[in-house]
Design a protein around this motif. Sequence first.
Motif, short mmCIF file in Angstrom:
data_model
loop_
_atom_site.label_atom_id
_atom_site.label_comp_id
_atom_site.label_asym_id
_atom_site.label_seq_id
_atom_site.Cartn_x
_atom_site.Cartn_y
_atom_site.Cartn_z
N ILE A 255 0.83 -1.20 0.00
CA ILE A 255 0.00 0.00 0.00
C ILE A 255 0.87 1.25 0.00
O ILE A 255 1.99 1.24 0.50
CB ILE A 255 -0.98 0.02 1.19
CG1 ILE A 255 -0.25 -0.08 2.53
CG2 ILE A 255 -2.01 -1.09 1.06
CD1 ILE A 255 -1.15 0.03 3.76
N ALA B 76 -2.66 5.36 2.03
CA ALA B 76 -3.42 4.23 2.58
C ALA B 76 -2.81 3.76 3.90
O ALA B 76 -3.53 3.40 4.83
CB ALA B 76 -3.46 3.09 1.57
N LYS C 218 -3.83 6.30 6.57
CA LYS C 218 -5.26 6.22 6.83
C LYS C 218 -5.60 4.98 7.67
O LYS C 218 -6.38 5.06 8.61
CB LYS C 218 -6.03 6.19 5.51
CG LYS C 218 -7.52 6.18 5.69
CD LYS C 218 -8.23 6.22 4.35
CE LYS C 218 -9.74 6.20 4.54
NZ LYS C 218 -10.45 6.19 3.27
N TYR D 164 -0.05 -5.98 5.39
CA TYR D 164 0.20 -4.91 4.43
C TYR D 164 1.63 -4.44 4.56
O TYR D 164 2.19 -4.41 5.65
CB TYR D 164 -0.75 -3.73 4.68
CG TYR D 164 -2.20 -4.13 4.59
CD1 TYR D 164 -2.89 -4.04 3.39
CD2 TYR D 164 -2.88 -4.62 5.70
CE1 TYR D 164 -4.22 -4.42 3.29
CE2 TYR D 164 -4.21 -5.02 5.62
CZ TYR D 164 -4.87 -4.92 4.41
OH TYR D 164 -6.18 -5.30 4.31
#
Length: 138
Positions: free
Chosen positions: A42, A46, A49, A120
Amino acid sequence: MVIASVSGGLLLFDAVIIAILLIWLGSAGLNRWRRKRYATVIDQAAFQKGSHRAQVIDVRNKEDFDRGHILGARSIPLSYMKQQMGDLRADLPVYLYDEGMTLSTQAAAWLAKQGFQQVYILDGGFAKWTGKTKKAKY
């Protein structure tokens, strides 16, 4: 005679360079495949966030973490991840980063094999991070 010896040496040098390039390309390809299989890469937006509801883990060594890390991150060096497995929750997303993406890829593969499904990796790692950071106080 001297020319044959020089050209023979150049051929050996060329072969070594080609072998090194093939190994490097193979390693880069393997890492790319592992990232795709075990994690989602990501971008910074992102990452920022989602980091408020995730476990943000810096997998670099402790010294690098102390020199500067992403605000809110915890230090779990890759070399200690197995020992600190109990500190991570499989039901929450795990956001990983290191200086680039090599250690994060290794960590993501290991976590996925342990049953973590929401893993991630920060694209470009800490080296490209432009968000808030914190340094350890001595």
